[in-house]
Design a protein around this motif. Structure first.
Motif, PDB file in Angstrom:
ATOM      1  N   GLN A  41       0.837  -1.196   0.000  1.00 11.81           N
ATOM      2  CA  GLN A  41       0.000   0.000   0.000  1.00 11.81           C
ATOM      3  C   GLN A  41       0.877   1.253   0.000  1.00 11.81           C
ATOM      4  OE1 GLN A  41      -3.197  -0.037   2.823  1.00 11.81           O
ATOM      5  NE2 GLN A  41      -3.546   2.148   2.659  1.00 11.81           N
ATOM      6  N   GLY A  42       2.010   1.179   0.692  1.00 10.20           N
ATOM      7  CA  GLY A  42       2.951   2.294   0.691  1.00 10.20           C
ATOM      8  C   GLY A  42       3.502   2.563  -0.701  1.00 10.20           C
ATOM      9  N   GLY A  43       3.713   1.500  -1.471  1.00 13.11           N
ATOM     10  CA  GLY A  43       4.177   1.663  -2.852  1.00 13.11           C
ATOM     11  C   GLY A  43       3.145   2.368  -3.707  1.00 13.11           C
ATOM     12  N   VAL A  44       1.875   2.009  -3.517  1.00 16.17           N
ATOM     13  CA  VAL A  44       0.796   2.689  -4.248  1.00 16.17           C
ATOM     14  C   VAL A  44       0.781   4.163  -3.866  1.00 16.17           C
ATOM     15  CG1 VAL A  44      -1.715   2.860  -4.519  1.00 16.17           C
ATOM     16  CG2 VAL A  44      -0.603   0.622  -4.547  1.00 16.17           C
ATOM     17  N   SER A  45       0.834   4.446  -2.583  1.00 17.49           N
ATOM     18  CA  SER A  45       0.831   5.833  -2.111  1.00 17.49           C
ATOM     19  C   SER A  45       1.999   6.617  -2.706  1.00 17.49           C
ATOM     20  CB  SER A  45       0.909   5.886  -0.583  1.00 17.49           C
ATOM     21  OG  SER A  45      -0.253   5.347  -0.016  1.00 17.49           O
ATOM     22  N   HIS A  46       3.157   5.983  -2.783  1.00 17.05           N
ATOM     23  CA  HIS A  46       4.351   6.623  -3.347  1.00 17.05           C
ATOM     24  C   HIS A  46       4.121   7.001  -4.818  1.00 17.05           C
ATOM     25  CE1 HIS A  46       8.601   7.416  -4.069  1.00 17.05           C
ATOM     26  NE2 HIS A  46       8.502   6.658  -5.142  1.00 17.05           N
ATOM     27  N   HIS A  47       3.555   6.089  -5.589  1.00 19.21           N
ATOM     28  CA  HIS A  47       3.293   6.363  -7.007  1.00 19.21           C
ATOM     29  C   HIS A  47       2.256   7.466  -7.186  1.00 19.21           C
ATOM     30  CE1 HIS A  47       5.775   3.396  -8.977  1.00 19.21           C
ATOM     31  NE2 HIS A  47       5.346   2.462  -8.147  1.00 19.21           N
ATOM     32  N   ILE A  48       1.204   7.432  -6.362  1.00 14.06           N
ATOM     33  CA  ILE A  48       0.168   8.463  -6.446  1.00 14.06           C
ATOM     34  C   ILE A  48       0.764   9.821  -6.080  1.00 14.06           C
ATOM     35  CG2 ILE A  48      -2.045   9.270  -5.514  1.00 14.06           C
ATOM     36  CD1 ILE A  48      -2.172   6.742  -7.391  1.00 14.06           C
ATOM     37  N   ALA A  49       1.575   9.860  -5.037  1.00 16.44           N
ATOM     38  CA  ALA A  49       2.214  11.111  -4.625  1.00 16.44           C
ATOM     39  C   ALA A  49       3.125  11.651  -5.730  1.00 16.44           C
ATOM     40  CB  ALA A  49       3.009  10.899  -3.329  1.00 16.44           C
ATOM     41  N   ALA A  50       3.810  10.759  -6.445  1.00 12.94           N
ATOM     42  CA  ALA A  50       4.672  11.191  -7.555  1.00 12.94           C
ATOM     43  C   ALA A  50       3.852  11.847  -8.657  1.00 12.94           C
ATOM     44  CB  ALA A  50       5.459  10.003  -8.108  1.00 12.94           C
ATOM     45  N   LEU A  51       2.709  11.264  -8.986  1.00 15.50           N
ATOM     46  CA  LEU A  51       1.845  11.870 -10.003  1.00 15.50           C
ATOM     47  C   LEU A  51       1.282  13.205  -9.525  1.00 15.50           C
ATOM     48  CD1 LEU A  51      -0.295   8.982 -11.546  1.00 15.50           C
ATOM     49  CD2 LEU A  51       1.365  10.435 -12.707  1.00 15.50           C
ATOM     50  N   GLU A  52       0.898  13.261  -8.264  1.00 13.31           N
ATOM     51  CA  GLU A  52       0.358  14.511  -7.725  1.00 13.31           C
ATOM     52  C   GLU A  52       1.420  15.606  -7.720  1.00 13.31           C
ATOM     53  OE1 GLU A  52      -3.320  12.937  -4.968  1.00 13.31           O
ATOM     54  OE2 GLU A  52      -1.353  13.084  -4.018  1.00 13.31           O
TER      55      GLU A  52
END
Length: 84
Positions: A41-52
């Protein structure tokens, strides 16, 4: 190599993050997306934060442990879906 006038200074769009975003948007959850993608889940959050960071806009509205798409996130999701 020098940049020309008007050239975009942004880094390249993180393409793997788009795949993660699409799954998180479909599932409306980072945990469910992580499970489907076989990542944390942390990996997903990391990718979403990168896009944001890339867009300078929020893609999701976070309410406790649940998420929903922001207006920009919905527009981007629809655009990405058309491209797929």
């Amino acid at each position: 190599m020098s940049k020309t006038d008007g050239e975009n200074d942004r880094k390249a769009l993180p393409l793997n993050a788009i795949r993660v975003f699409v799954e998180a948007a479909r599932q409306l959850g980072f945990g469910r997306a992580a499970q489907t993608l076989g990542m944390s889940q942390g990996g997903v959050s990391h990718h979403i934060a990168a896009l944001e960071r890339y867009f300078g806009r929020r893609l999701f509205i976070r309410l406790g442990s649940s998420v929903s798409l922001s207006d920009f996130g919905r527009l981007y999701f629809d655009t990405v879906q058309e491209a797929l």
